[in-house]
Design an enzyme around this catalytic site. Structure first.
Site, PDB file in Angstrom:
ATOM      1  N   THR C  17       1.878   6.493 -12.606  1.00 37.41           N
ATOM      2  CA  THR C  17       3.259   6.082 -12.840  1.00 37.41           C
ATOM      3  C   THR C  17       3.933   5.455 -11.627  1.00 37.41           C
ATOM      4  O   THR C  17       5.072   5.019 -11.692  1.00 37.41           O
ATOM      5  CB  THR C  17       4.117   7.270 -13.342  1.00 37.41           C
ATOM      6  OG1 THR C  17       3.967   8.337 -12.408  1.00 37.41           O
ATOM      7  CG2 THR C  17       3.678   7.729 -14.723  1.00 37.41           C
ATOM      8  N   GLY C  18       3.219   5.401 -10.501  1.00 36.30           N
ATOM      9  CA  GLY C  18       3.797   4.759  -9.298  1.00 36.30           C
ATOM     10  C   GLY C  18       3.942   3.263  -9.522  1.00 36.30           C
ATOM     11  O   GLY C  18       3.267   2.681 -10.366  1.00 36.30           O
ATOM     12  N   GLU C  20       3.104   0.506  -7.767  1.00 36.95           N
ATOM     13  CA  GLU C  20       1.907  -0.313  -7.598  1.00 36.95           C
ATOM     14  C   GLU C  20       0.842   0.041  -8.631  1.00 36.95           C
ATOM     15  O   GLU C  20       0.098  -0.808  -9.091  1.00 36.95           O
ATOM     16  CB  GLU C  20       1.341  -0.166  -6.179  1.00 36.95           C
ATOM     17  CG  GLU C  20       2.251  -0.721  -5.084  1.00 36.95           C
ATOM     18  CD  GLU C  20       2.603  -2.190  -5.299  1.00 36.95           C
ATOM     19  OE1 GLU C  20       1.698  -2.978  -5.646  1.00 36.95           O
ATOM     20  OE2 GLU C  20       3.787  -2.545  -5.136  1.00 36.95           O
ATOM     21  N   THR C 100      -4.982   4.597  -1.391  1.00 36.75           N
ATOM     22  CA  THR C 100      -3.994   5.084  -0.433  1.00 36.75           C
ATOM     23  C   THR C 100      -4.357   4.789   1.026  1.00 36.75           C
ATOM     24  O   THR C 100      -5.509   4.922   1.415  1.00 36.75           O
ATOM     25  CB  THR C 100      -3.837   6.611  -0.620  1.00 36.75           C
ATOM     26  OG1 THR C 100      -3.668   6.878  -2.012  1.00 36.75           O
ATOM     27  CG2 THR C 100      -2.665   7.160   0.162  1.00 36.75           C
ATOM     28  N   GLU C 101      -3.335   4.398   1.804  1.00 33.93           N
ATOM     29  CA  GLU C 101      -3.520   4.191   3.241  1.00 33.93           C
ATOM     30  C   GLU C 101      -2.910   5.365   4.011  1.00 33.93           C
ATOM     31  O   GLU C 101      -2.146   6.132   3.458  1.00 33.93           O
ATOM     32  CB  GLU C 101      -2.751   2.967   3.762  1.00 33.93           C
ATOM     33  CG  GLU C 101      -2.898   1.701   3.058  1.00 33.93           C
ATOM     34  CD  GLU C 101      -2.075   0.594   3.739  1.00 33.93           C
ATOM     35  OE1 GLU C 101      -1.897   0.616   4.970  1.00 33.93           O
ATOM     36  OE2 GLU C 101      -1.621  -0.300   3.011  1.00 33.93           O
ATOM     37  N   GLU C 218     -14.883  -6.308  11.314  1.00 31.63           N
ATOM     38  CA  GLU C 218     -13.796  -6.286  12.293  1.00 31.63           C
ATOM     39  C   GLU C 218     -14.203  -5.417  13.481  1.00 31.63           C
ATOM     40  O   GLU C 218     -15.157  -4.647  13.369  1.00 31.63           O
ATOM     41  CB  GLU C 218     -12.550  -5.629  11.667  1.00 31.63           C
ATOM     42  CG  GLU C 218     -11.983  -6.366  10.480  1.00 31.63           C
ATOM     43  CD  GLU C 218     -10.787  -5.650   9.863  1.00 31.63           C
ATOM     44  OE1 GLU C 218     -10.604  -4.443  10.113  1.00 31.63           O
ATOM     45  OE2 GLU C 218     -10.049  -6.322   9.134  1.00 31.63           O
ATOM     46  N   HIS C 261      -5.928  -3.262  10.608  1.00 37.14           N
ATOM     47  CA  HIS C 261      -6.242  -1.993   9.947  1.00 37.14           C
ATOM     48  C   HIS C 261      -6.378  -0.879  10.975  1.00 37.14           C
ATOM     49  O   HIS C 261      -6.753  -1.133  12.116  1.00 37.14           O
ATOM     50  CB  HIS C 261      -7.551  -2.129   9.152  1.00 37.14           C
ATOM     51  CG  HIS C 261      -7.521  -3.247   8.158  1.00 37.14           C
ATOM     52  ND1 HIS C 261      -8.312  -4.355   8.259  1.00 37.14           N
ATOM     53  CD2 HIS C 261      -6.758  -3.423   7.042  1.00 37.14           C
ATOM     54  CE1 HIS C 261      -8.051  -5.177   7.251  1.00 37.14           C
ATOM     55  NE2 HIS C 261      -7.116  -4.632   6.502  1.00 37.14           N
TER      56      HIS C 261
END
Lengths: 404, 85, 308
Positions: C17-18, C20, C100-101, C218, C261
């Site tokens: 339901t968020g 994003e 999720t970050e 990276e 990142h």
């Protein structure tokens, strides 16, 4: 987040690892009082968040309280690598039999914490590992199963340590492993870990770093150490005016995310770029084609027009920046038209012609048809995904370097 | 009434703008707060938010649902004053 | 064929339901993915784009007649991620994409360790998920279905990338060159991730459709060194081509900073761009300077390997 030695030692102490009876102070006279209480030779150590303090004269030995006060006065006034000390630590000079190293770090490949132990303490562990690999014991441990002392014992034994020292060092390393997890550390190090004449072990120095992402749930510890919210994460460098301004714009509006850095950059090409990987790629592409970026930036998460505008304005207001390059890797969440509006608005609000000021606009993806209409109207050179990131960066460099 | 931003202009029939119920619906519908209600409940266009318009059509839908189809116009100033339909 | 997901893969969205997550659900459904339920504690009974919402993963399984979904996309705030992933793992879900970050490393390590113990695989965190062009996508990768269709066409190249956006940039370049993509995986930008290049190589190796691999890398971490090691130890049929971003971070004035990142923080000399490029090349993995050089090099490698 980094900790001063006096804070790191407090963390160690709270975990049940013996430390010496030290005192921390910001005042030379108080250093004398502490030395009197200790009642013997002391070591006065500068409290700075930088290495090399021994070489810089930030650590001195005192035989008397008077001497301790004099050293404290000198050290409190001594700048090391651009850092003024937070205070001094007055430490009893220990009767050391042998120095060891105990540490815990993350191993990203094994995806587990890694314990390290060596009987060659007091020097850099990487150097020991290189020159005397047989003197370094290592061992991963679980983040789910309860820690058991034998795991620490194995690591210590692997460093070639046995007998009483093995027995005494085991709980120290076990507690260090536990505190590493409990406190969301990315580095927990006791170096040197000293074995005293009486066979007991004490931490003579400690180095701790906490993961910034762990800070919200470590509030209690951070508060208990007396660290105020204003200290943030104690990044190595002081943010520049540009960095502060971009951060404030980002914080003021929850829509999208922008970042800006200019530490280490001093060129003339303003970069309004994104997203994370795209920004890294584009910064390289500009530099490799002879361009000099004035800054680094990131746009992501579909920012508002106001936020894109705010970032572009900050970049345009940097010294020496005449033009900006607006470039991103293909976007699917962030909208091309919204970013186009933002950067054009920035130009207009600063009284500059968008067609002249924006050297190139290369953002392909979501809502690009709408974005290209806007860019057309203001006479801005733009391109779609058929022009690579490299080529777009090259065009920007040619335009800006050609003009100057 | 009509207000112009740099990229977007919004035009609302004056009669409709005075309708407090529709004003409430438009205020609720817009995700970027282009509409607001003044003290007497009538519609206001918030000038500083005009350029944040994401062309979502929610205000057009809200007007249509209230029987005032076409009473709200979103004008794209960058596209020959094209009206969002 | 494909790796990790296919046309029959069923999955749930945790945190559906968020804001994003609602978008992501729409995108995946439009692309043809089979989403069999969503979870947001306290929101049981709602629907998101026709997908029923439940309080627990257990309820989703019950609702589906005891059938355990194949996967889960986890998009809950960082403080609740570990719990959500544990819940999915305990329910028996085997493929988990964590969007999720800013999750603390300890939590990531715990999730990965439990997944290993349960024979499950985690993609991410801090990633956009997996896409099999024209078949299904699990996560926000490629964006709305119609945008994803432009950038991702089915083909011969497997893509793995530490950057979500660059997964699409590279795939779009491959698509435009007529090579196309077999499966693209946004593996995540954090210091510890569930699936590294080397860990996904056996999957691509077993996938007949995949003929070559392109990776985006990276500074920071050791997973490129791990891949180089894997290549040395395995006689892989797949040529690998790498692109390295963030070379500017090797400059002295950039030391100790992270860009892009969280995982780009350089913690040892092995982590630098220069060192990584040397390691990859020593293992026979060419590192291109520019993304637009990739298609020609892939074609050349394919020509070398195909029996003339």
């Amino acid at each position: 987040m980094r900790f001063f030695e006096y804070e790191a030692r407090e963390v160690v102490k709270r975990a049940g690892i013996p430390v010496t009876d030290y005192g921390f102070t910001t005042d030379a006279a108080e250093a004398r009082t502490i030395a009197e209480r200790i009642g013997g030779p002391t070591v006065i150590k500068s409290q700075v968040l930088t290495g090399g303090r021994m070489k810089a004269g930030g650590v001195k030995f005192a035989d008397t309280p008077e001497e301790a006060e004099a050293h404290a006065r000198d050290i409190l006034a001594l700048e090391i690598n651009g850092h003024m000390p937070r205070g001094v630590l007055v430490d009893p000079k220990a009767e050391v039999e042998q120095e060891y190293y105990a540490g815990v770090v993350w191993d990203g490949t094994a995806k587990r914490p890694l314990m390290l132990f060596s009987d060659m303490g007091g020097i850099d562990i990487e150097q020991v590992a290189e020159e005397h690999p047989d003197h370094v014991g290592r061992g991963h441990f679980s983040t789910i199963e309860p820690f058991s002392d034998f795991q620490a014992k194995q690591v210590i034994a692997a460093a070639g340590v046995t007998g009483r020292a093995l027995q005494r060092a085991t709980p120290v390393l076990a507690r260090l492993a536990q505190l590493f997890l409990d406190n969301d550390m990315t580095l927990a190090e006791i170096n040197p870990l000293a074995e005293l004449k009486d066979g007991s072990f004490v931490a003579l120095d400690a180095h701790m770093e906490m993961e910034n992402e762990g800070m919200p749930r470590q509030k209690n510890l951070i508060e208990a150490l007396g660290i105020g919210a204003e200290e943030g994460t104690r990044e190595d460098h002081t943010p520049t005016a540009f960095e502060e301004a971009v951060k404030a714009i980002d914080a003021a509006d929850h829509r999208g995310v922008i970042q800006g850095k200019d530490t280490g950059f001093n060129g003339n090409i303003g970069l309004v770029i994104g997203a994370g990987g795209g920004s890294l790629t584009l910064t390289d592409a500009v530099r490799q084609q002879g361009g000099k970026p004035a800054n680094y930036s990131e746009i992501g998460g579909n920012p508002s027009v106001a936020k894109a505008c705010g970032l572009a304005k900050q970049v345009l207001q940097k010294d020496g920046v005449e033009k900006i390059a607006v470039m991103m890797s293909i976007v699917s969440n962030t909208r091309v038209d919204i970013v186009a509006r933002g950067v054009i608005k920035a130009c207009l609000e600063l009284g500059r012609d968008p067609g002249e000021t924006i050297a190139i606009f290369r953002i392909p993806g979501a809502w690009e048809e709408e974005g290209f209409k806007i860019l057309d109207k203001y006479g801005i050179e733009y391109c779609d995904r058929s022009v690579s990131l490299w080529e777009a960066a090259g065009r920007a460099v040619a335009k800006i370097e050609g003009a100057s | 009434m009509r207000k112009d931003g740099i990229f977007i202009a919004v035009e609302v029939d004056d009669q409709v703008a005075a309708d407090t119920e529709l004003a409430r619906k438009l205020t609720e519908a817009c995700p970027v707060d282009i509409f607001a209600q003044s003290a007497d409940g009538s519609l206001e266009i918030v000038e500083k938010n005009l350029d944040e318009c994401v062309l979502c059509r929610l205000c057009l839908d809200a007007a249509a649902a209230a029987g005032a189809d076409g009473a709200v116009k979103i004008v794209k100033l960058y596209d020959g004053d094209a009206v969002l339909a | 064929m494909s790796i990790l997901i296919n046309q029959d893969t069923t999955f749930i969205i945790q945190g559906i339901t968020g804001r994003e997550a609602v978008n992501l659900t729409r995108e995946c459904l439009d692309y043809g993915s089979k989403i069999v339920g969503g979870v947001t504690p306290g929101r049981k009974g709602r629907e998101v784009h026709g997908v029923p919402v439940f309080d627990t993963v257990e309820q989703v399984v019950e609702h589906n007649g005891g059938v355990i979904p194949d996967g889960s996309v986890v998009t809950v705030p960082p403080a609740g991620t570990r719990d959500a992933v544990f819940e999915a793992l305990h329910a028996g879900i085997k493929t988990i994409v964590i969007v999720t970050e800013r999750i603390p490393r300890r939590d990531v390590a715990m999730m990965v360790e439990l997944a290993d113990a349960k024979g499950a695989r985690i993609i991410g965190p801090n990633c956009l998920g997996v896409i099999v062009p024209g078949v299904a996508k699990m996560g926000g990768i490629g964006g709305p279905a119609r945008n994803a269709a432009v950038a991702y066409q089915p083909g011969a190249v497997g893509v793995m990338s530490r950057s979500g956006g660059m997964t699409t940039e590279i795939s779009s370049t491959l698509t435009a060159a007529g090579l196309g993509v077999s499966t693209a995986v946004s593996i995540g930008g954090d210091a510890i991730i569930g699936s590294t290049y080397a860990e996904l190589m056996p999957y691509f190796e077993a996938d007949e459709q995949t003929q070559a691999i392109v990776i985006y890398t990276e500074p920071g971490g050791r997973m490129e060194a791990q891949l180089a090691q894997w290549v040395k130890e395995h006689d892989s049929r797949l040529p690998i081509i790498a692109f390295m971003a963030g070379k500017f971070m090797d400059d002295e004035e950039m030391q100790g900073m992270s860009f892009g990142h969280a995982g780009t923080i350089v913690e040892g000399k092995e982590d630098s761009a220069t060192e990584k490029i040397a390691r990859l090349e020593a293992a026979g993995i060419p590192v291109v300077q520019r993304i637009d050089e990739i298609p020609d090099l892939v074609k050349a490698k394919l020509a070398e390997r195909s029996p003339a």
